[in-house]
Design a protein around this motif. Structure first.
Motif, PDB file in Angstrom:
ATOM      1  N   SER A 145     -13.498  -0.434  -5.319  1.00  0.00           N
ATOM      2  CA  SER A 145     -12.169  -0.496  -5.916  1.00  0.00           C
ATOM      3  C   SER A 145     -12.253  -0.325  -7.421  1.00  0.00           C
ATOM      4  N   THR A 192      -4.297  -0.402  -8.521  1.00  0.00           N
ATOM      5  CA  THR A 192      -5.663  -0.552  -8.044  1.00  0.00           C
ATOM      6  C   THR A 192      -5.865   0.322  -6.819  1.00  0.00           C
ATOM      7  N   SER A 222      -8.489   1.474  -3.740  1.00  0.00           N
ATOM      8  CA  SER A 222      -9.636   0.948  -3.005  1.00  0.00           C
ATOM      9  C   SER A 222      -9.805   1.702  -1.696  1.00  0.00           C
ATOM     10  N   ASN A 263       0.870  -1.178   0.000  1.00  0.00           N
ATOM     11  CA  ASN A 263       0.000   0.000   0.000  1.00  0.00           C
ATOM     12  C   ASN A 263       0.904   1.224   0.000  1.00  0.00           C
ATOM     13  N   VAL A 307      -7.691  -5.892  -6.835  1.00  0.00           N
ATOM     14  CA  VAL A 307      -7.676  -5.437  -5.456  1.00  0.00           C
ATOM     15  C   VAL A 307      -7.334  -6.593  -4.530  1.00  0.00           C
TER      16      VAL A 307
END
Length: 385
Positions: A165, A101, A103, A42, A217
């Motif tokens: 997402s 991606t 989300s 992340n 995701v």
């Protein structure tokens, strides 16, 4: 897995699972799946501290709302009274052309529509708009030519929360990743935002922002001040030579897989090692996601490619092997067979693996089964239906 990770538990709450613990995940099922994921990072340095984000016509009213993890750490985001667009965003340095991606978790306060955005400067790239009343995708739109958007999803969790997402690509090395609020549904033609007079009592609840360099995701990776990496899951070495029958048997799997460009080949097999030279293998191909059933005893004895196959959906698959008797079944139908070929010498098949030669299976497994004798056609039809 050499790190902690998260899952959605049976109560619909996000919880942390320790190192080397298999995660049974209930994100989109009430029966649970074994969740195996690749390593992912992340890159949002503050996934849940929205005071560090940039705001446009919005403000944090409170950060003591009950979140999807069951504690009071979500944020209430309200509009300001200004006329204009209403949202918040984080600025990310990225690699041009890579797929990412984005989300987050959102819950309706009193604005029905909620959007995910990706843009840079005046190049207002793309948006995915969601209806929080009906829990559905309203539309997706890539407005600027340097952007693309795909694989948009919305999943309902507990207590009115949704995980939303979208996969986004851009031709710029800086990206503004954000969310927007809306008072009404706006045109999907050329719009990327919706200007209106804000209402200081209106907005949404927000939790857990994530931006990862994958084309699908994965589970939430909390961050607090720096990017955080989740290690890859590995599941190998089940069983022994007494479990598996070298002369005949059936390998069964009820799975969905994470696939796509750069996603890697996914393999589930019974073999003689993790880097197998002899095997009974279910293989989902990189990119197109097509399915292969393969039996190899040093030389290939059976191979069938099922091209009419969506690996991202839950599929029930059986691969039967016996001398001069091979079959591949998918979702209640025989899709391939051969009456020519040999099986294995005694003691060859020794373990079941979710990987082979770095082709790890990443996806969701409802069931994995092995039968030490072949099944009839009616039994295989029933098993895979």
């Amino acid at each position: 897995r050499d790190s902690i990770a998260t899952r959605v538990n049976k109560e619909g709450l996000i919880e942390v699972v320790g190192k080397d613990k298999l995660r049974i995940d209930y994100t989109d099922t009430d029966k649970g799946v074994a969740l195996l994921e690749p390593s992912s990072t992340n890159v949002i340095s503050n996934s849940n501290n929205f005071s560090s984000y940039s705001f446009q016509g919005m403000q944090i009213n409170s950060s003591s709302i009950k979140s999807p993890d069951g504690t009071f750490n979500a944020s209430e985001i309200l509009e300001t009274s200004t006329n204009g667009n209403h949202g918040l965003y984080s600025t990310i340095n990225i690699t041009i052309g890579d797929t990412y991606t984005v989300s987050c978790f959102v819950k309706k306060l009193n604005r029905r529509y909620f959007g995910l955005q990706n843009w840079y400067g005046a190049n207002r790239g793309c948006i995915a708009l969601f209806d929080l009343d009906e829990g559905k995708i309203v539309y997706t739109n890539a407005i600027f030519s340097g952007y693309a958007i795909s694989n948009v999803k919305i999943n309902a969790l507990s207590d009115g929360w949704f995980k939303v997402s979208a996969v986004m690509t851009t031709n710029f090395d800086i990206s503004y990743i954000g969310v927007v609020s809306s008072d009404s549904l706006w045109s999907s033609g050329t719009s990327y935002e919706n200007a209106y007079d804000g209402d200081t009592t209106k907005g949404f609840y927000l939790y857990g922002f994530q931006y990862e360099n994958l084309n699908y995701v994965t589970s939430y990776i909390p961050t607090s001040g720096t990017a955080v990496q989740r290690a890859a899951d590995v599941a190998n070495n089940a069983g022994n030579s007494e479990v598996f029958n070298d002369s005949e048997g059936v390998l069964f799997a009820d799975v969905s897989a994470f696939v796509g460009a750069g996603g890697g080949t996914r393999r589930i097999e019974v073999s003689n090692s993790v880097q197998a030279s002899q095997y009974v293998r279910l293989q989902i191909a990189n990119g197109d996601g097509s399915l292969y059933g393969i039996v190899n005893n040093g030389t290939q004895q059976f191979l069938f490619n099922a091209t009419s196959f969506d690996a991202t959906l839950s599929n029930k698959i059986s691969l039967k092997y016996k001398q001069n008797n091979f079959q591949l079944w998918v979702n209640g139908f025989e899709v391939g067979s051969s009456n020519v070929g040999n099986t294995f010498a005694n003691g060859v098949l020794t373990q079941a693996n979710f990987s082979s030669t770095s082709s790890e299976f990443y996806g969701k497994t409802k069931e994995l089964g092995y039968y030490d004798e072949i099944l009839t056609d009616s039994e295989l039809e029933y098993l895979t239906s």
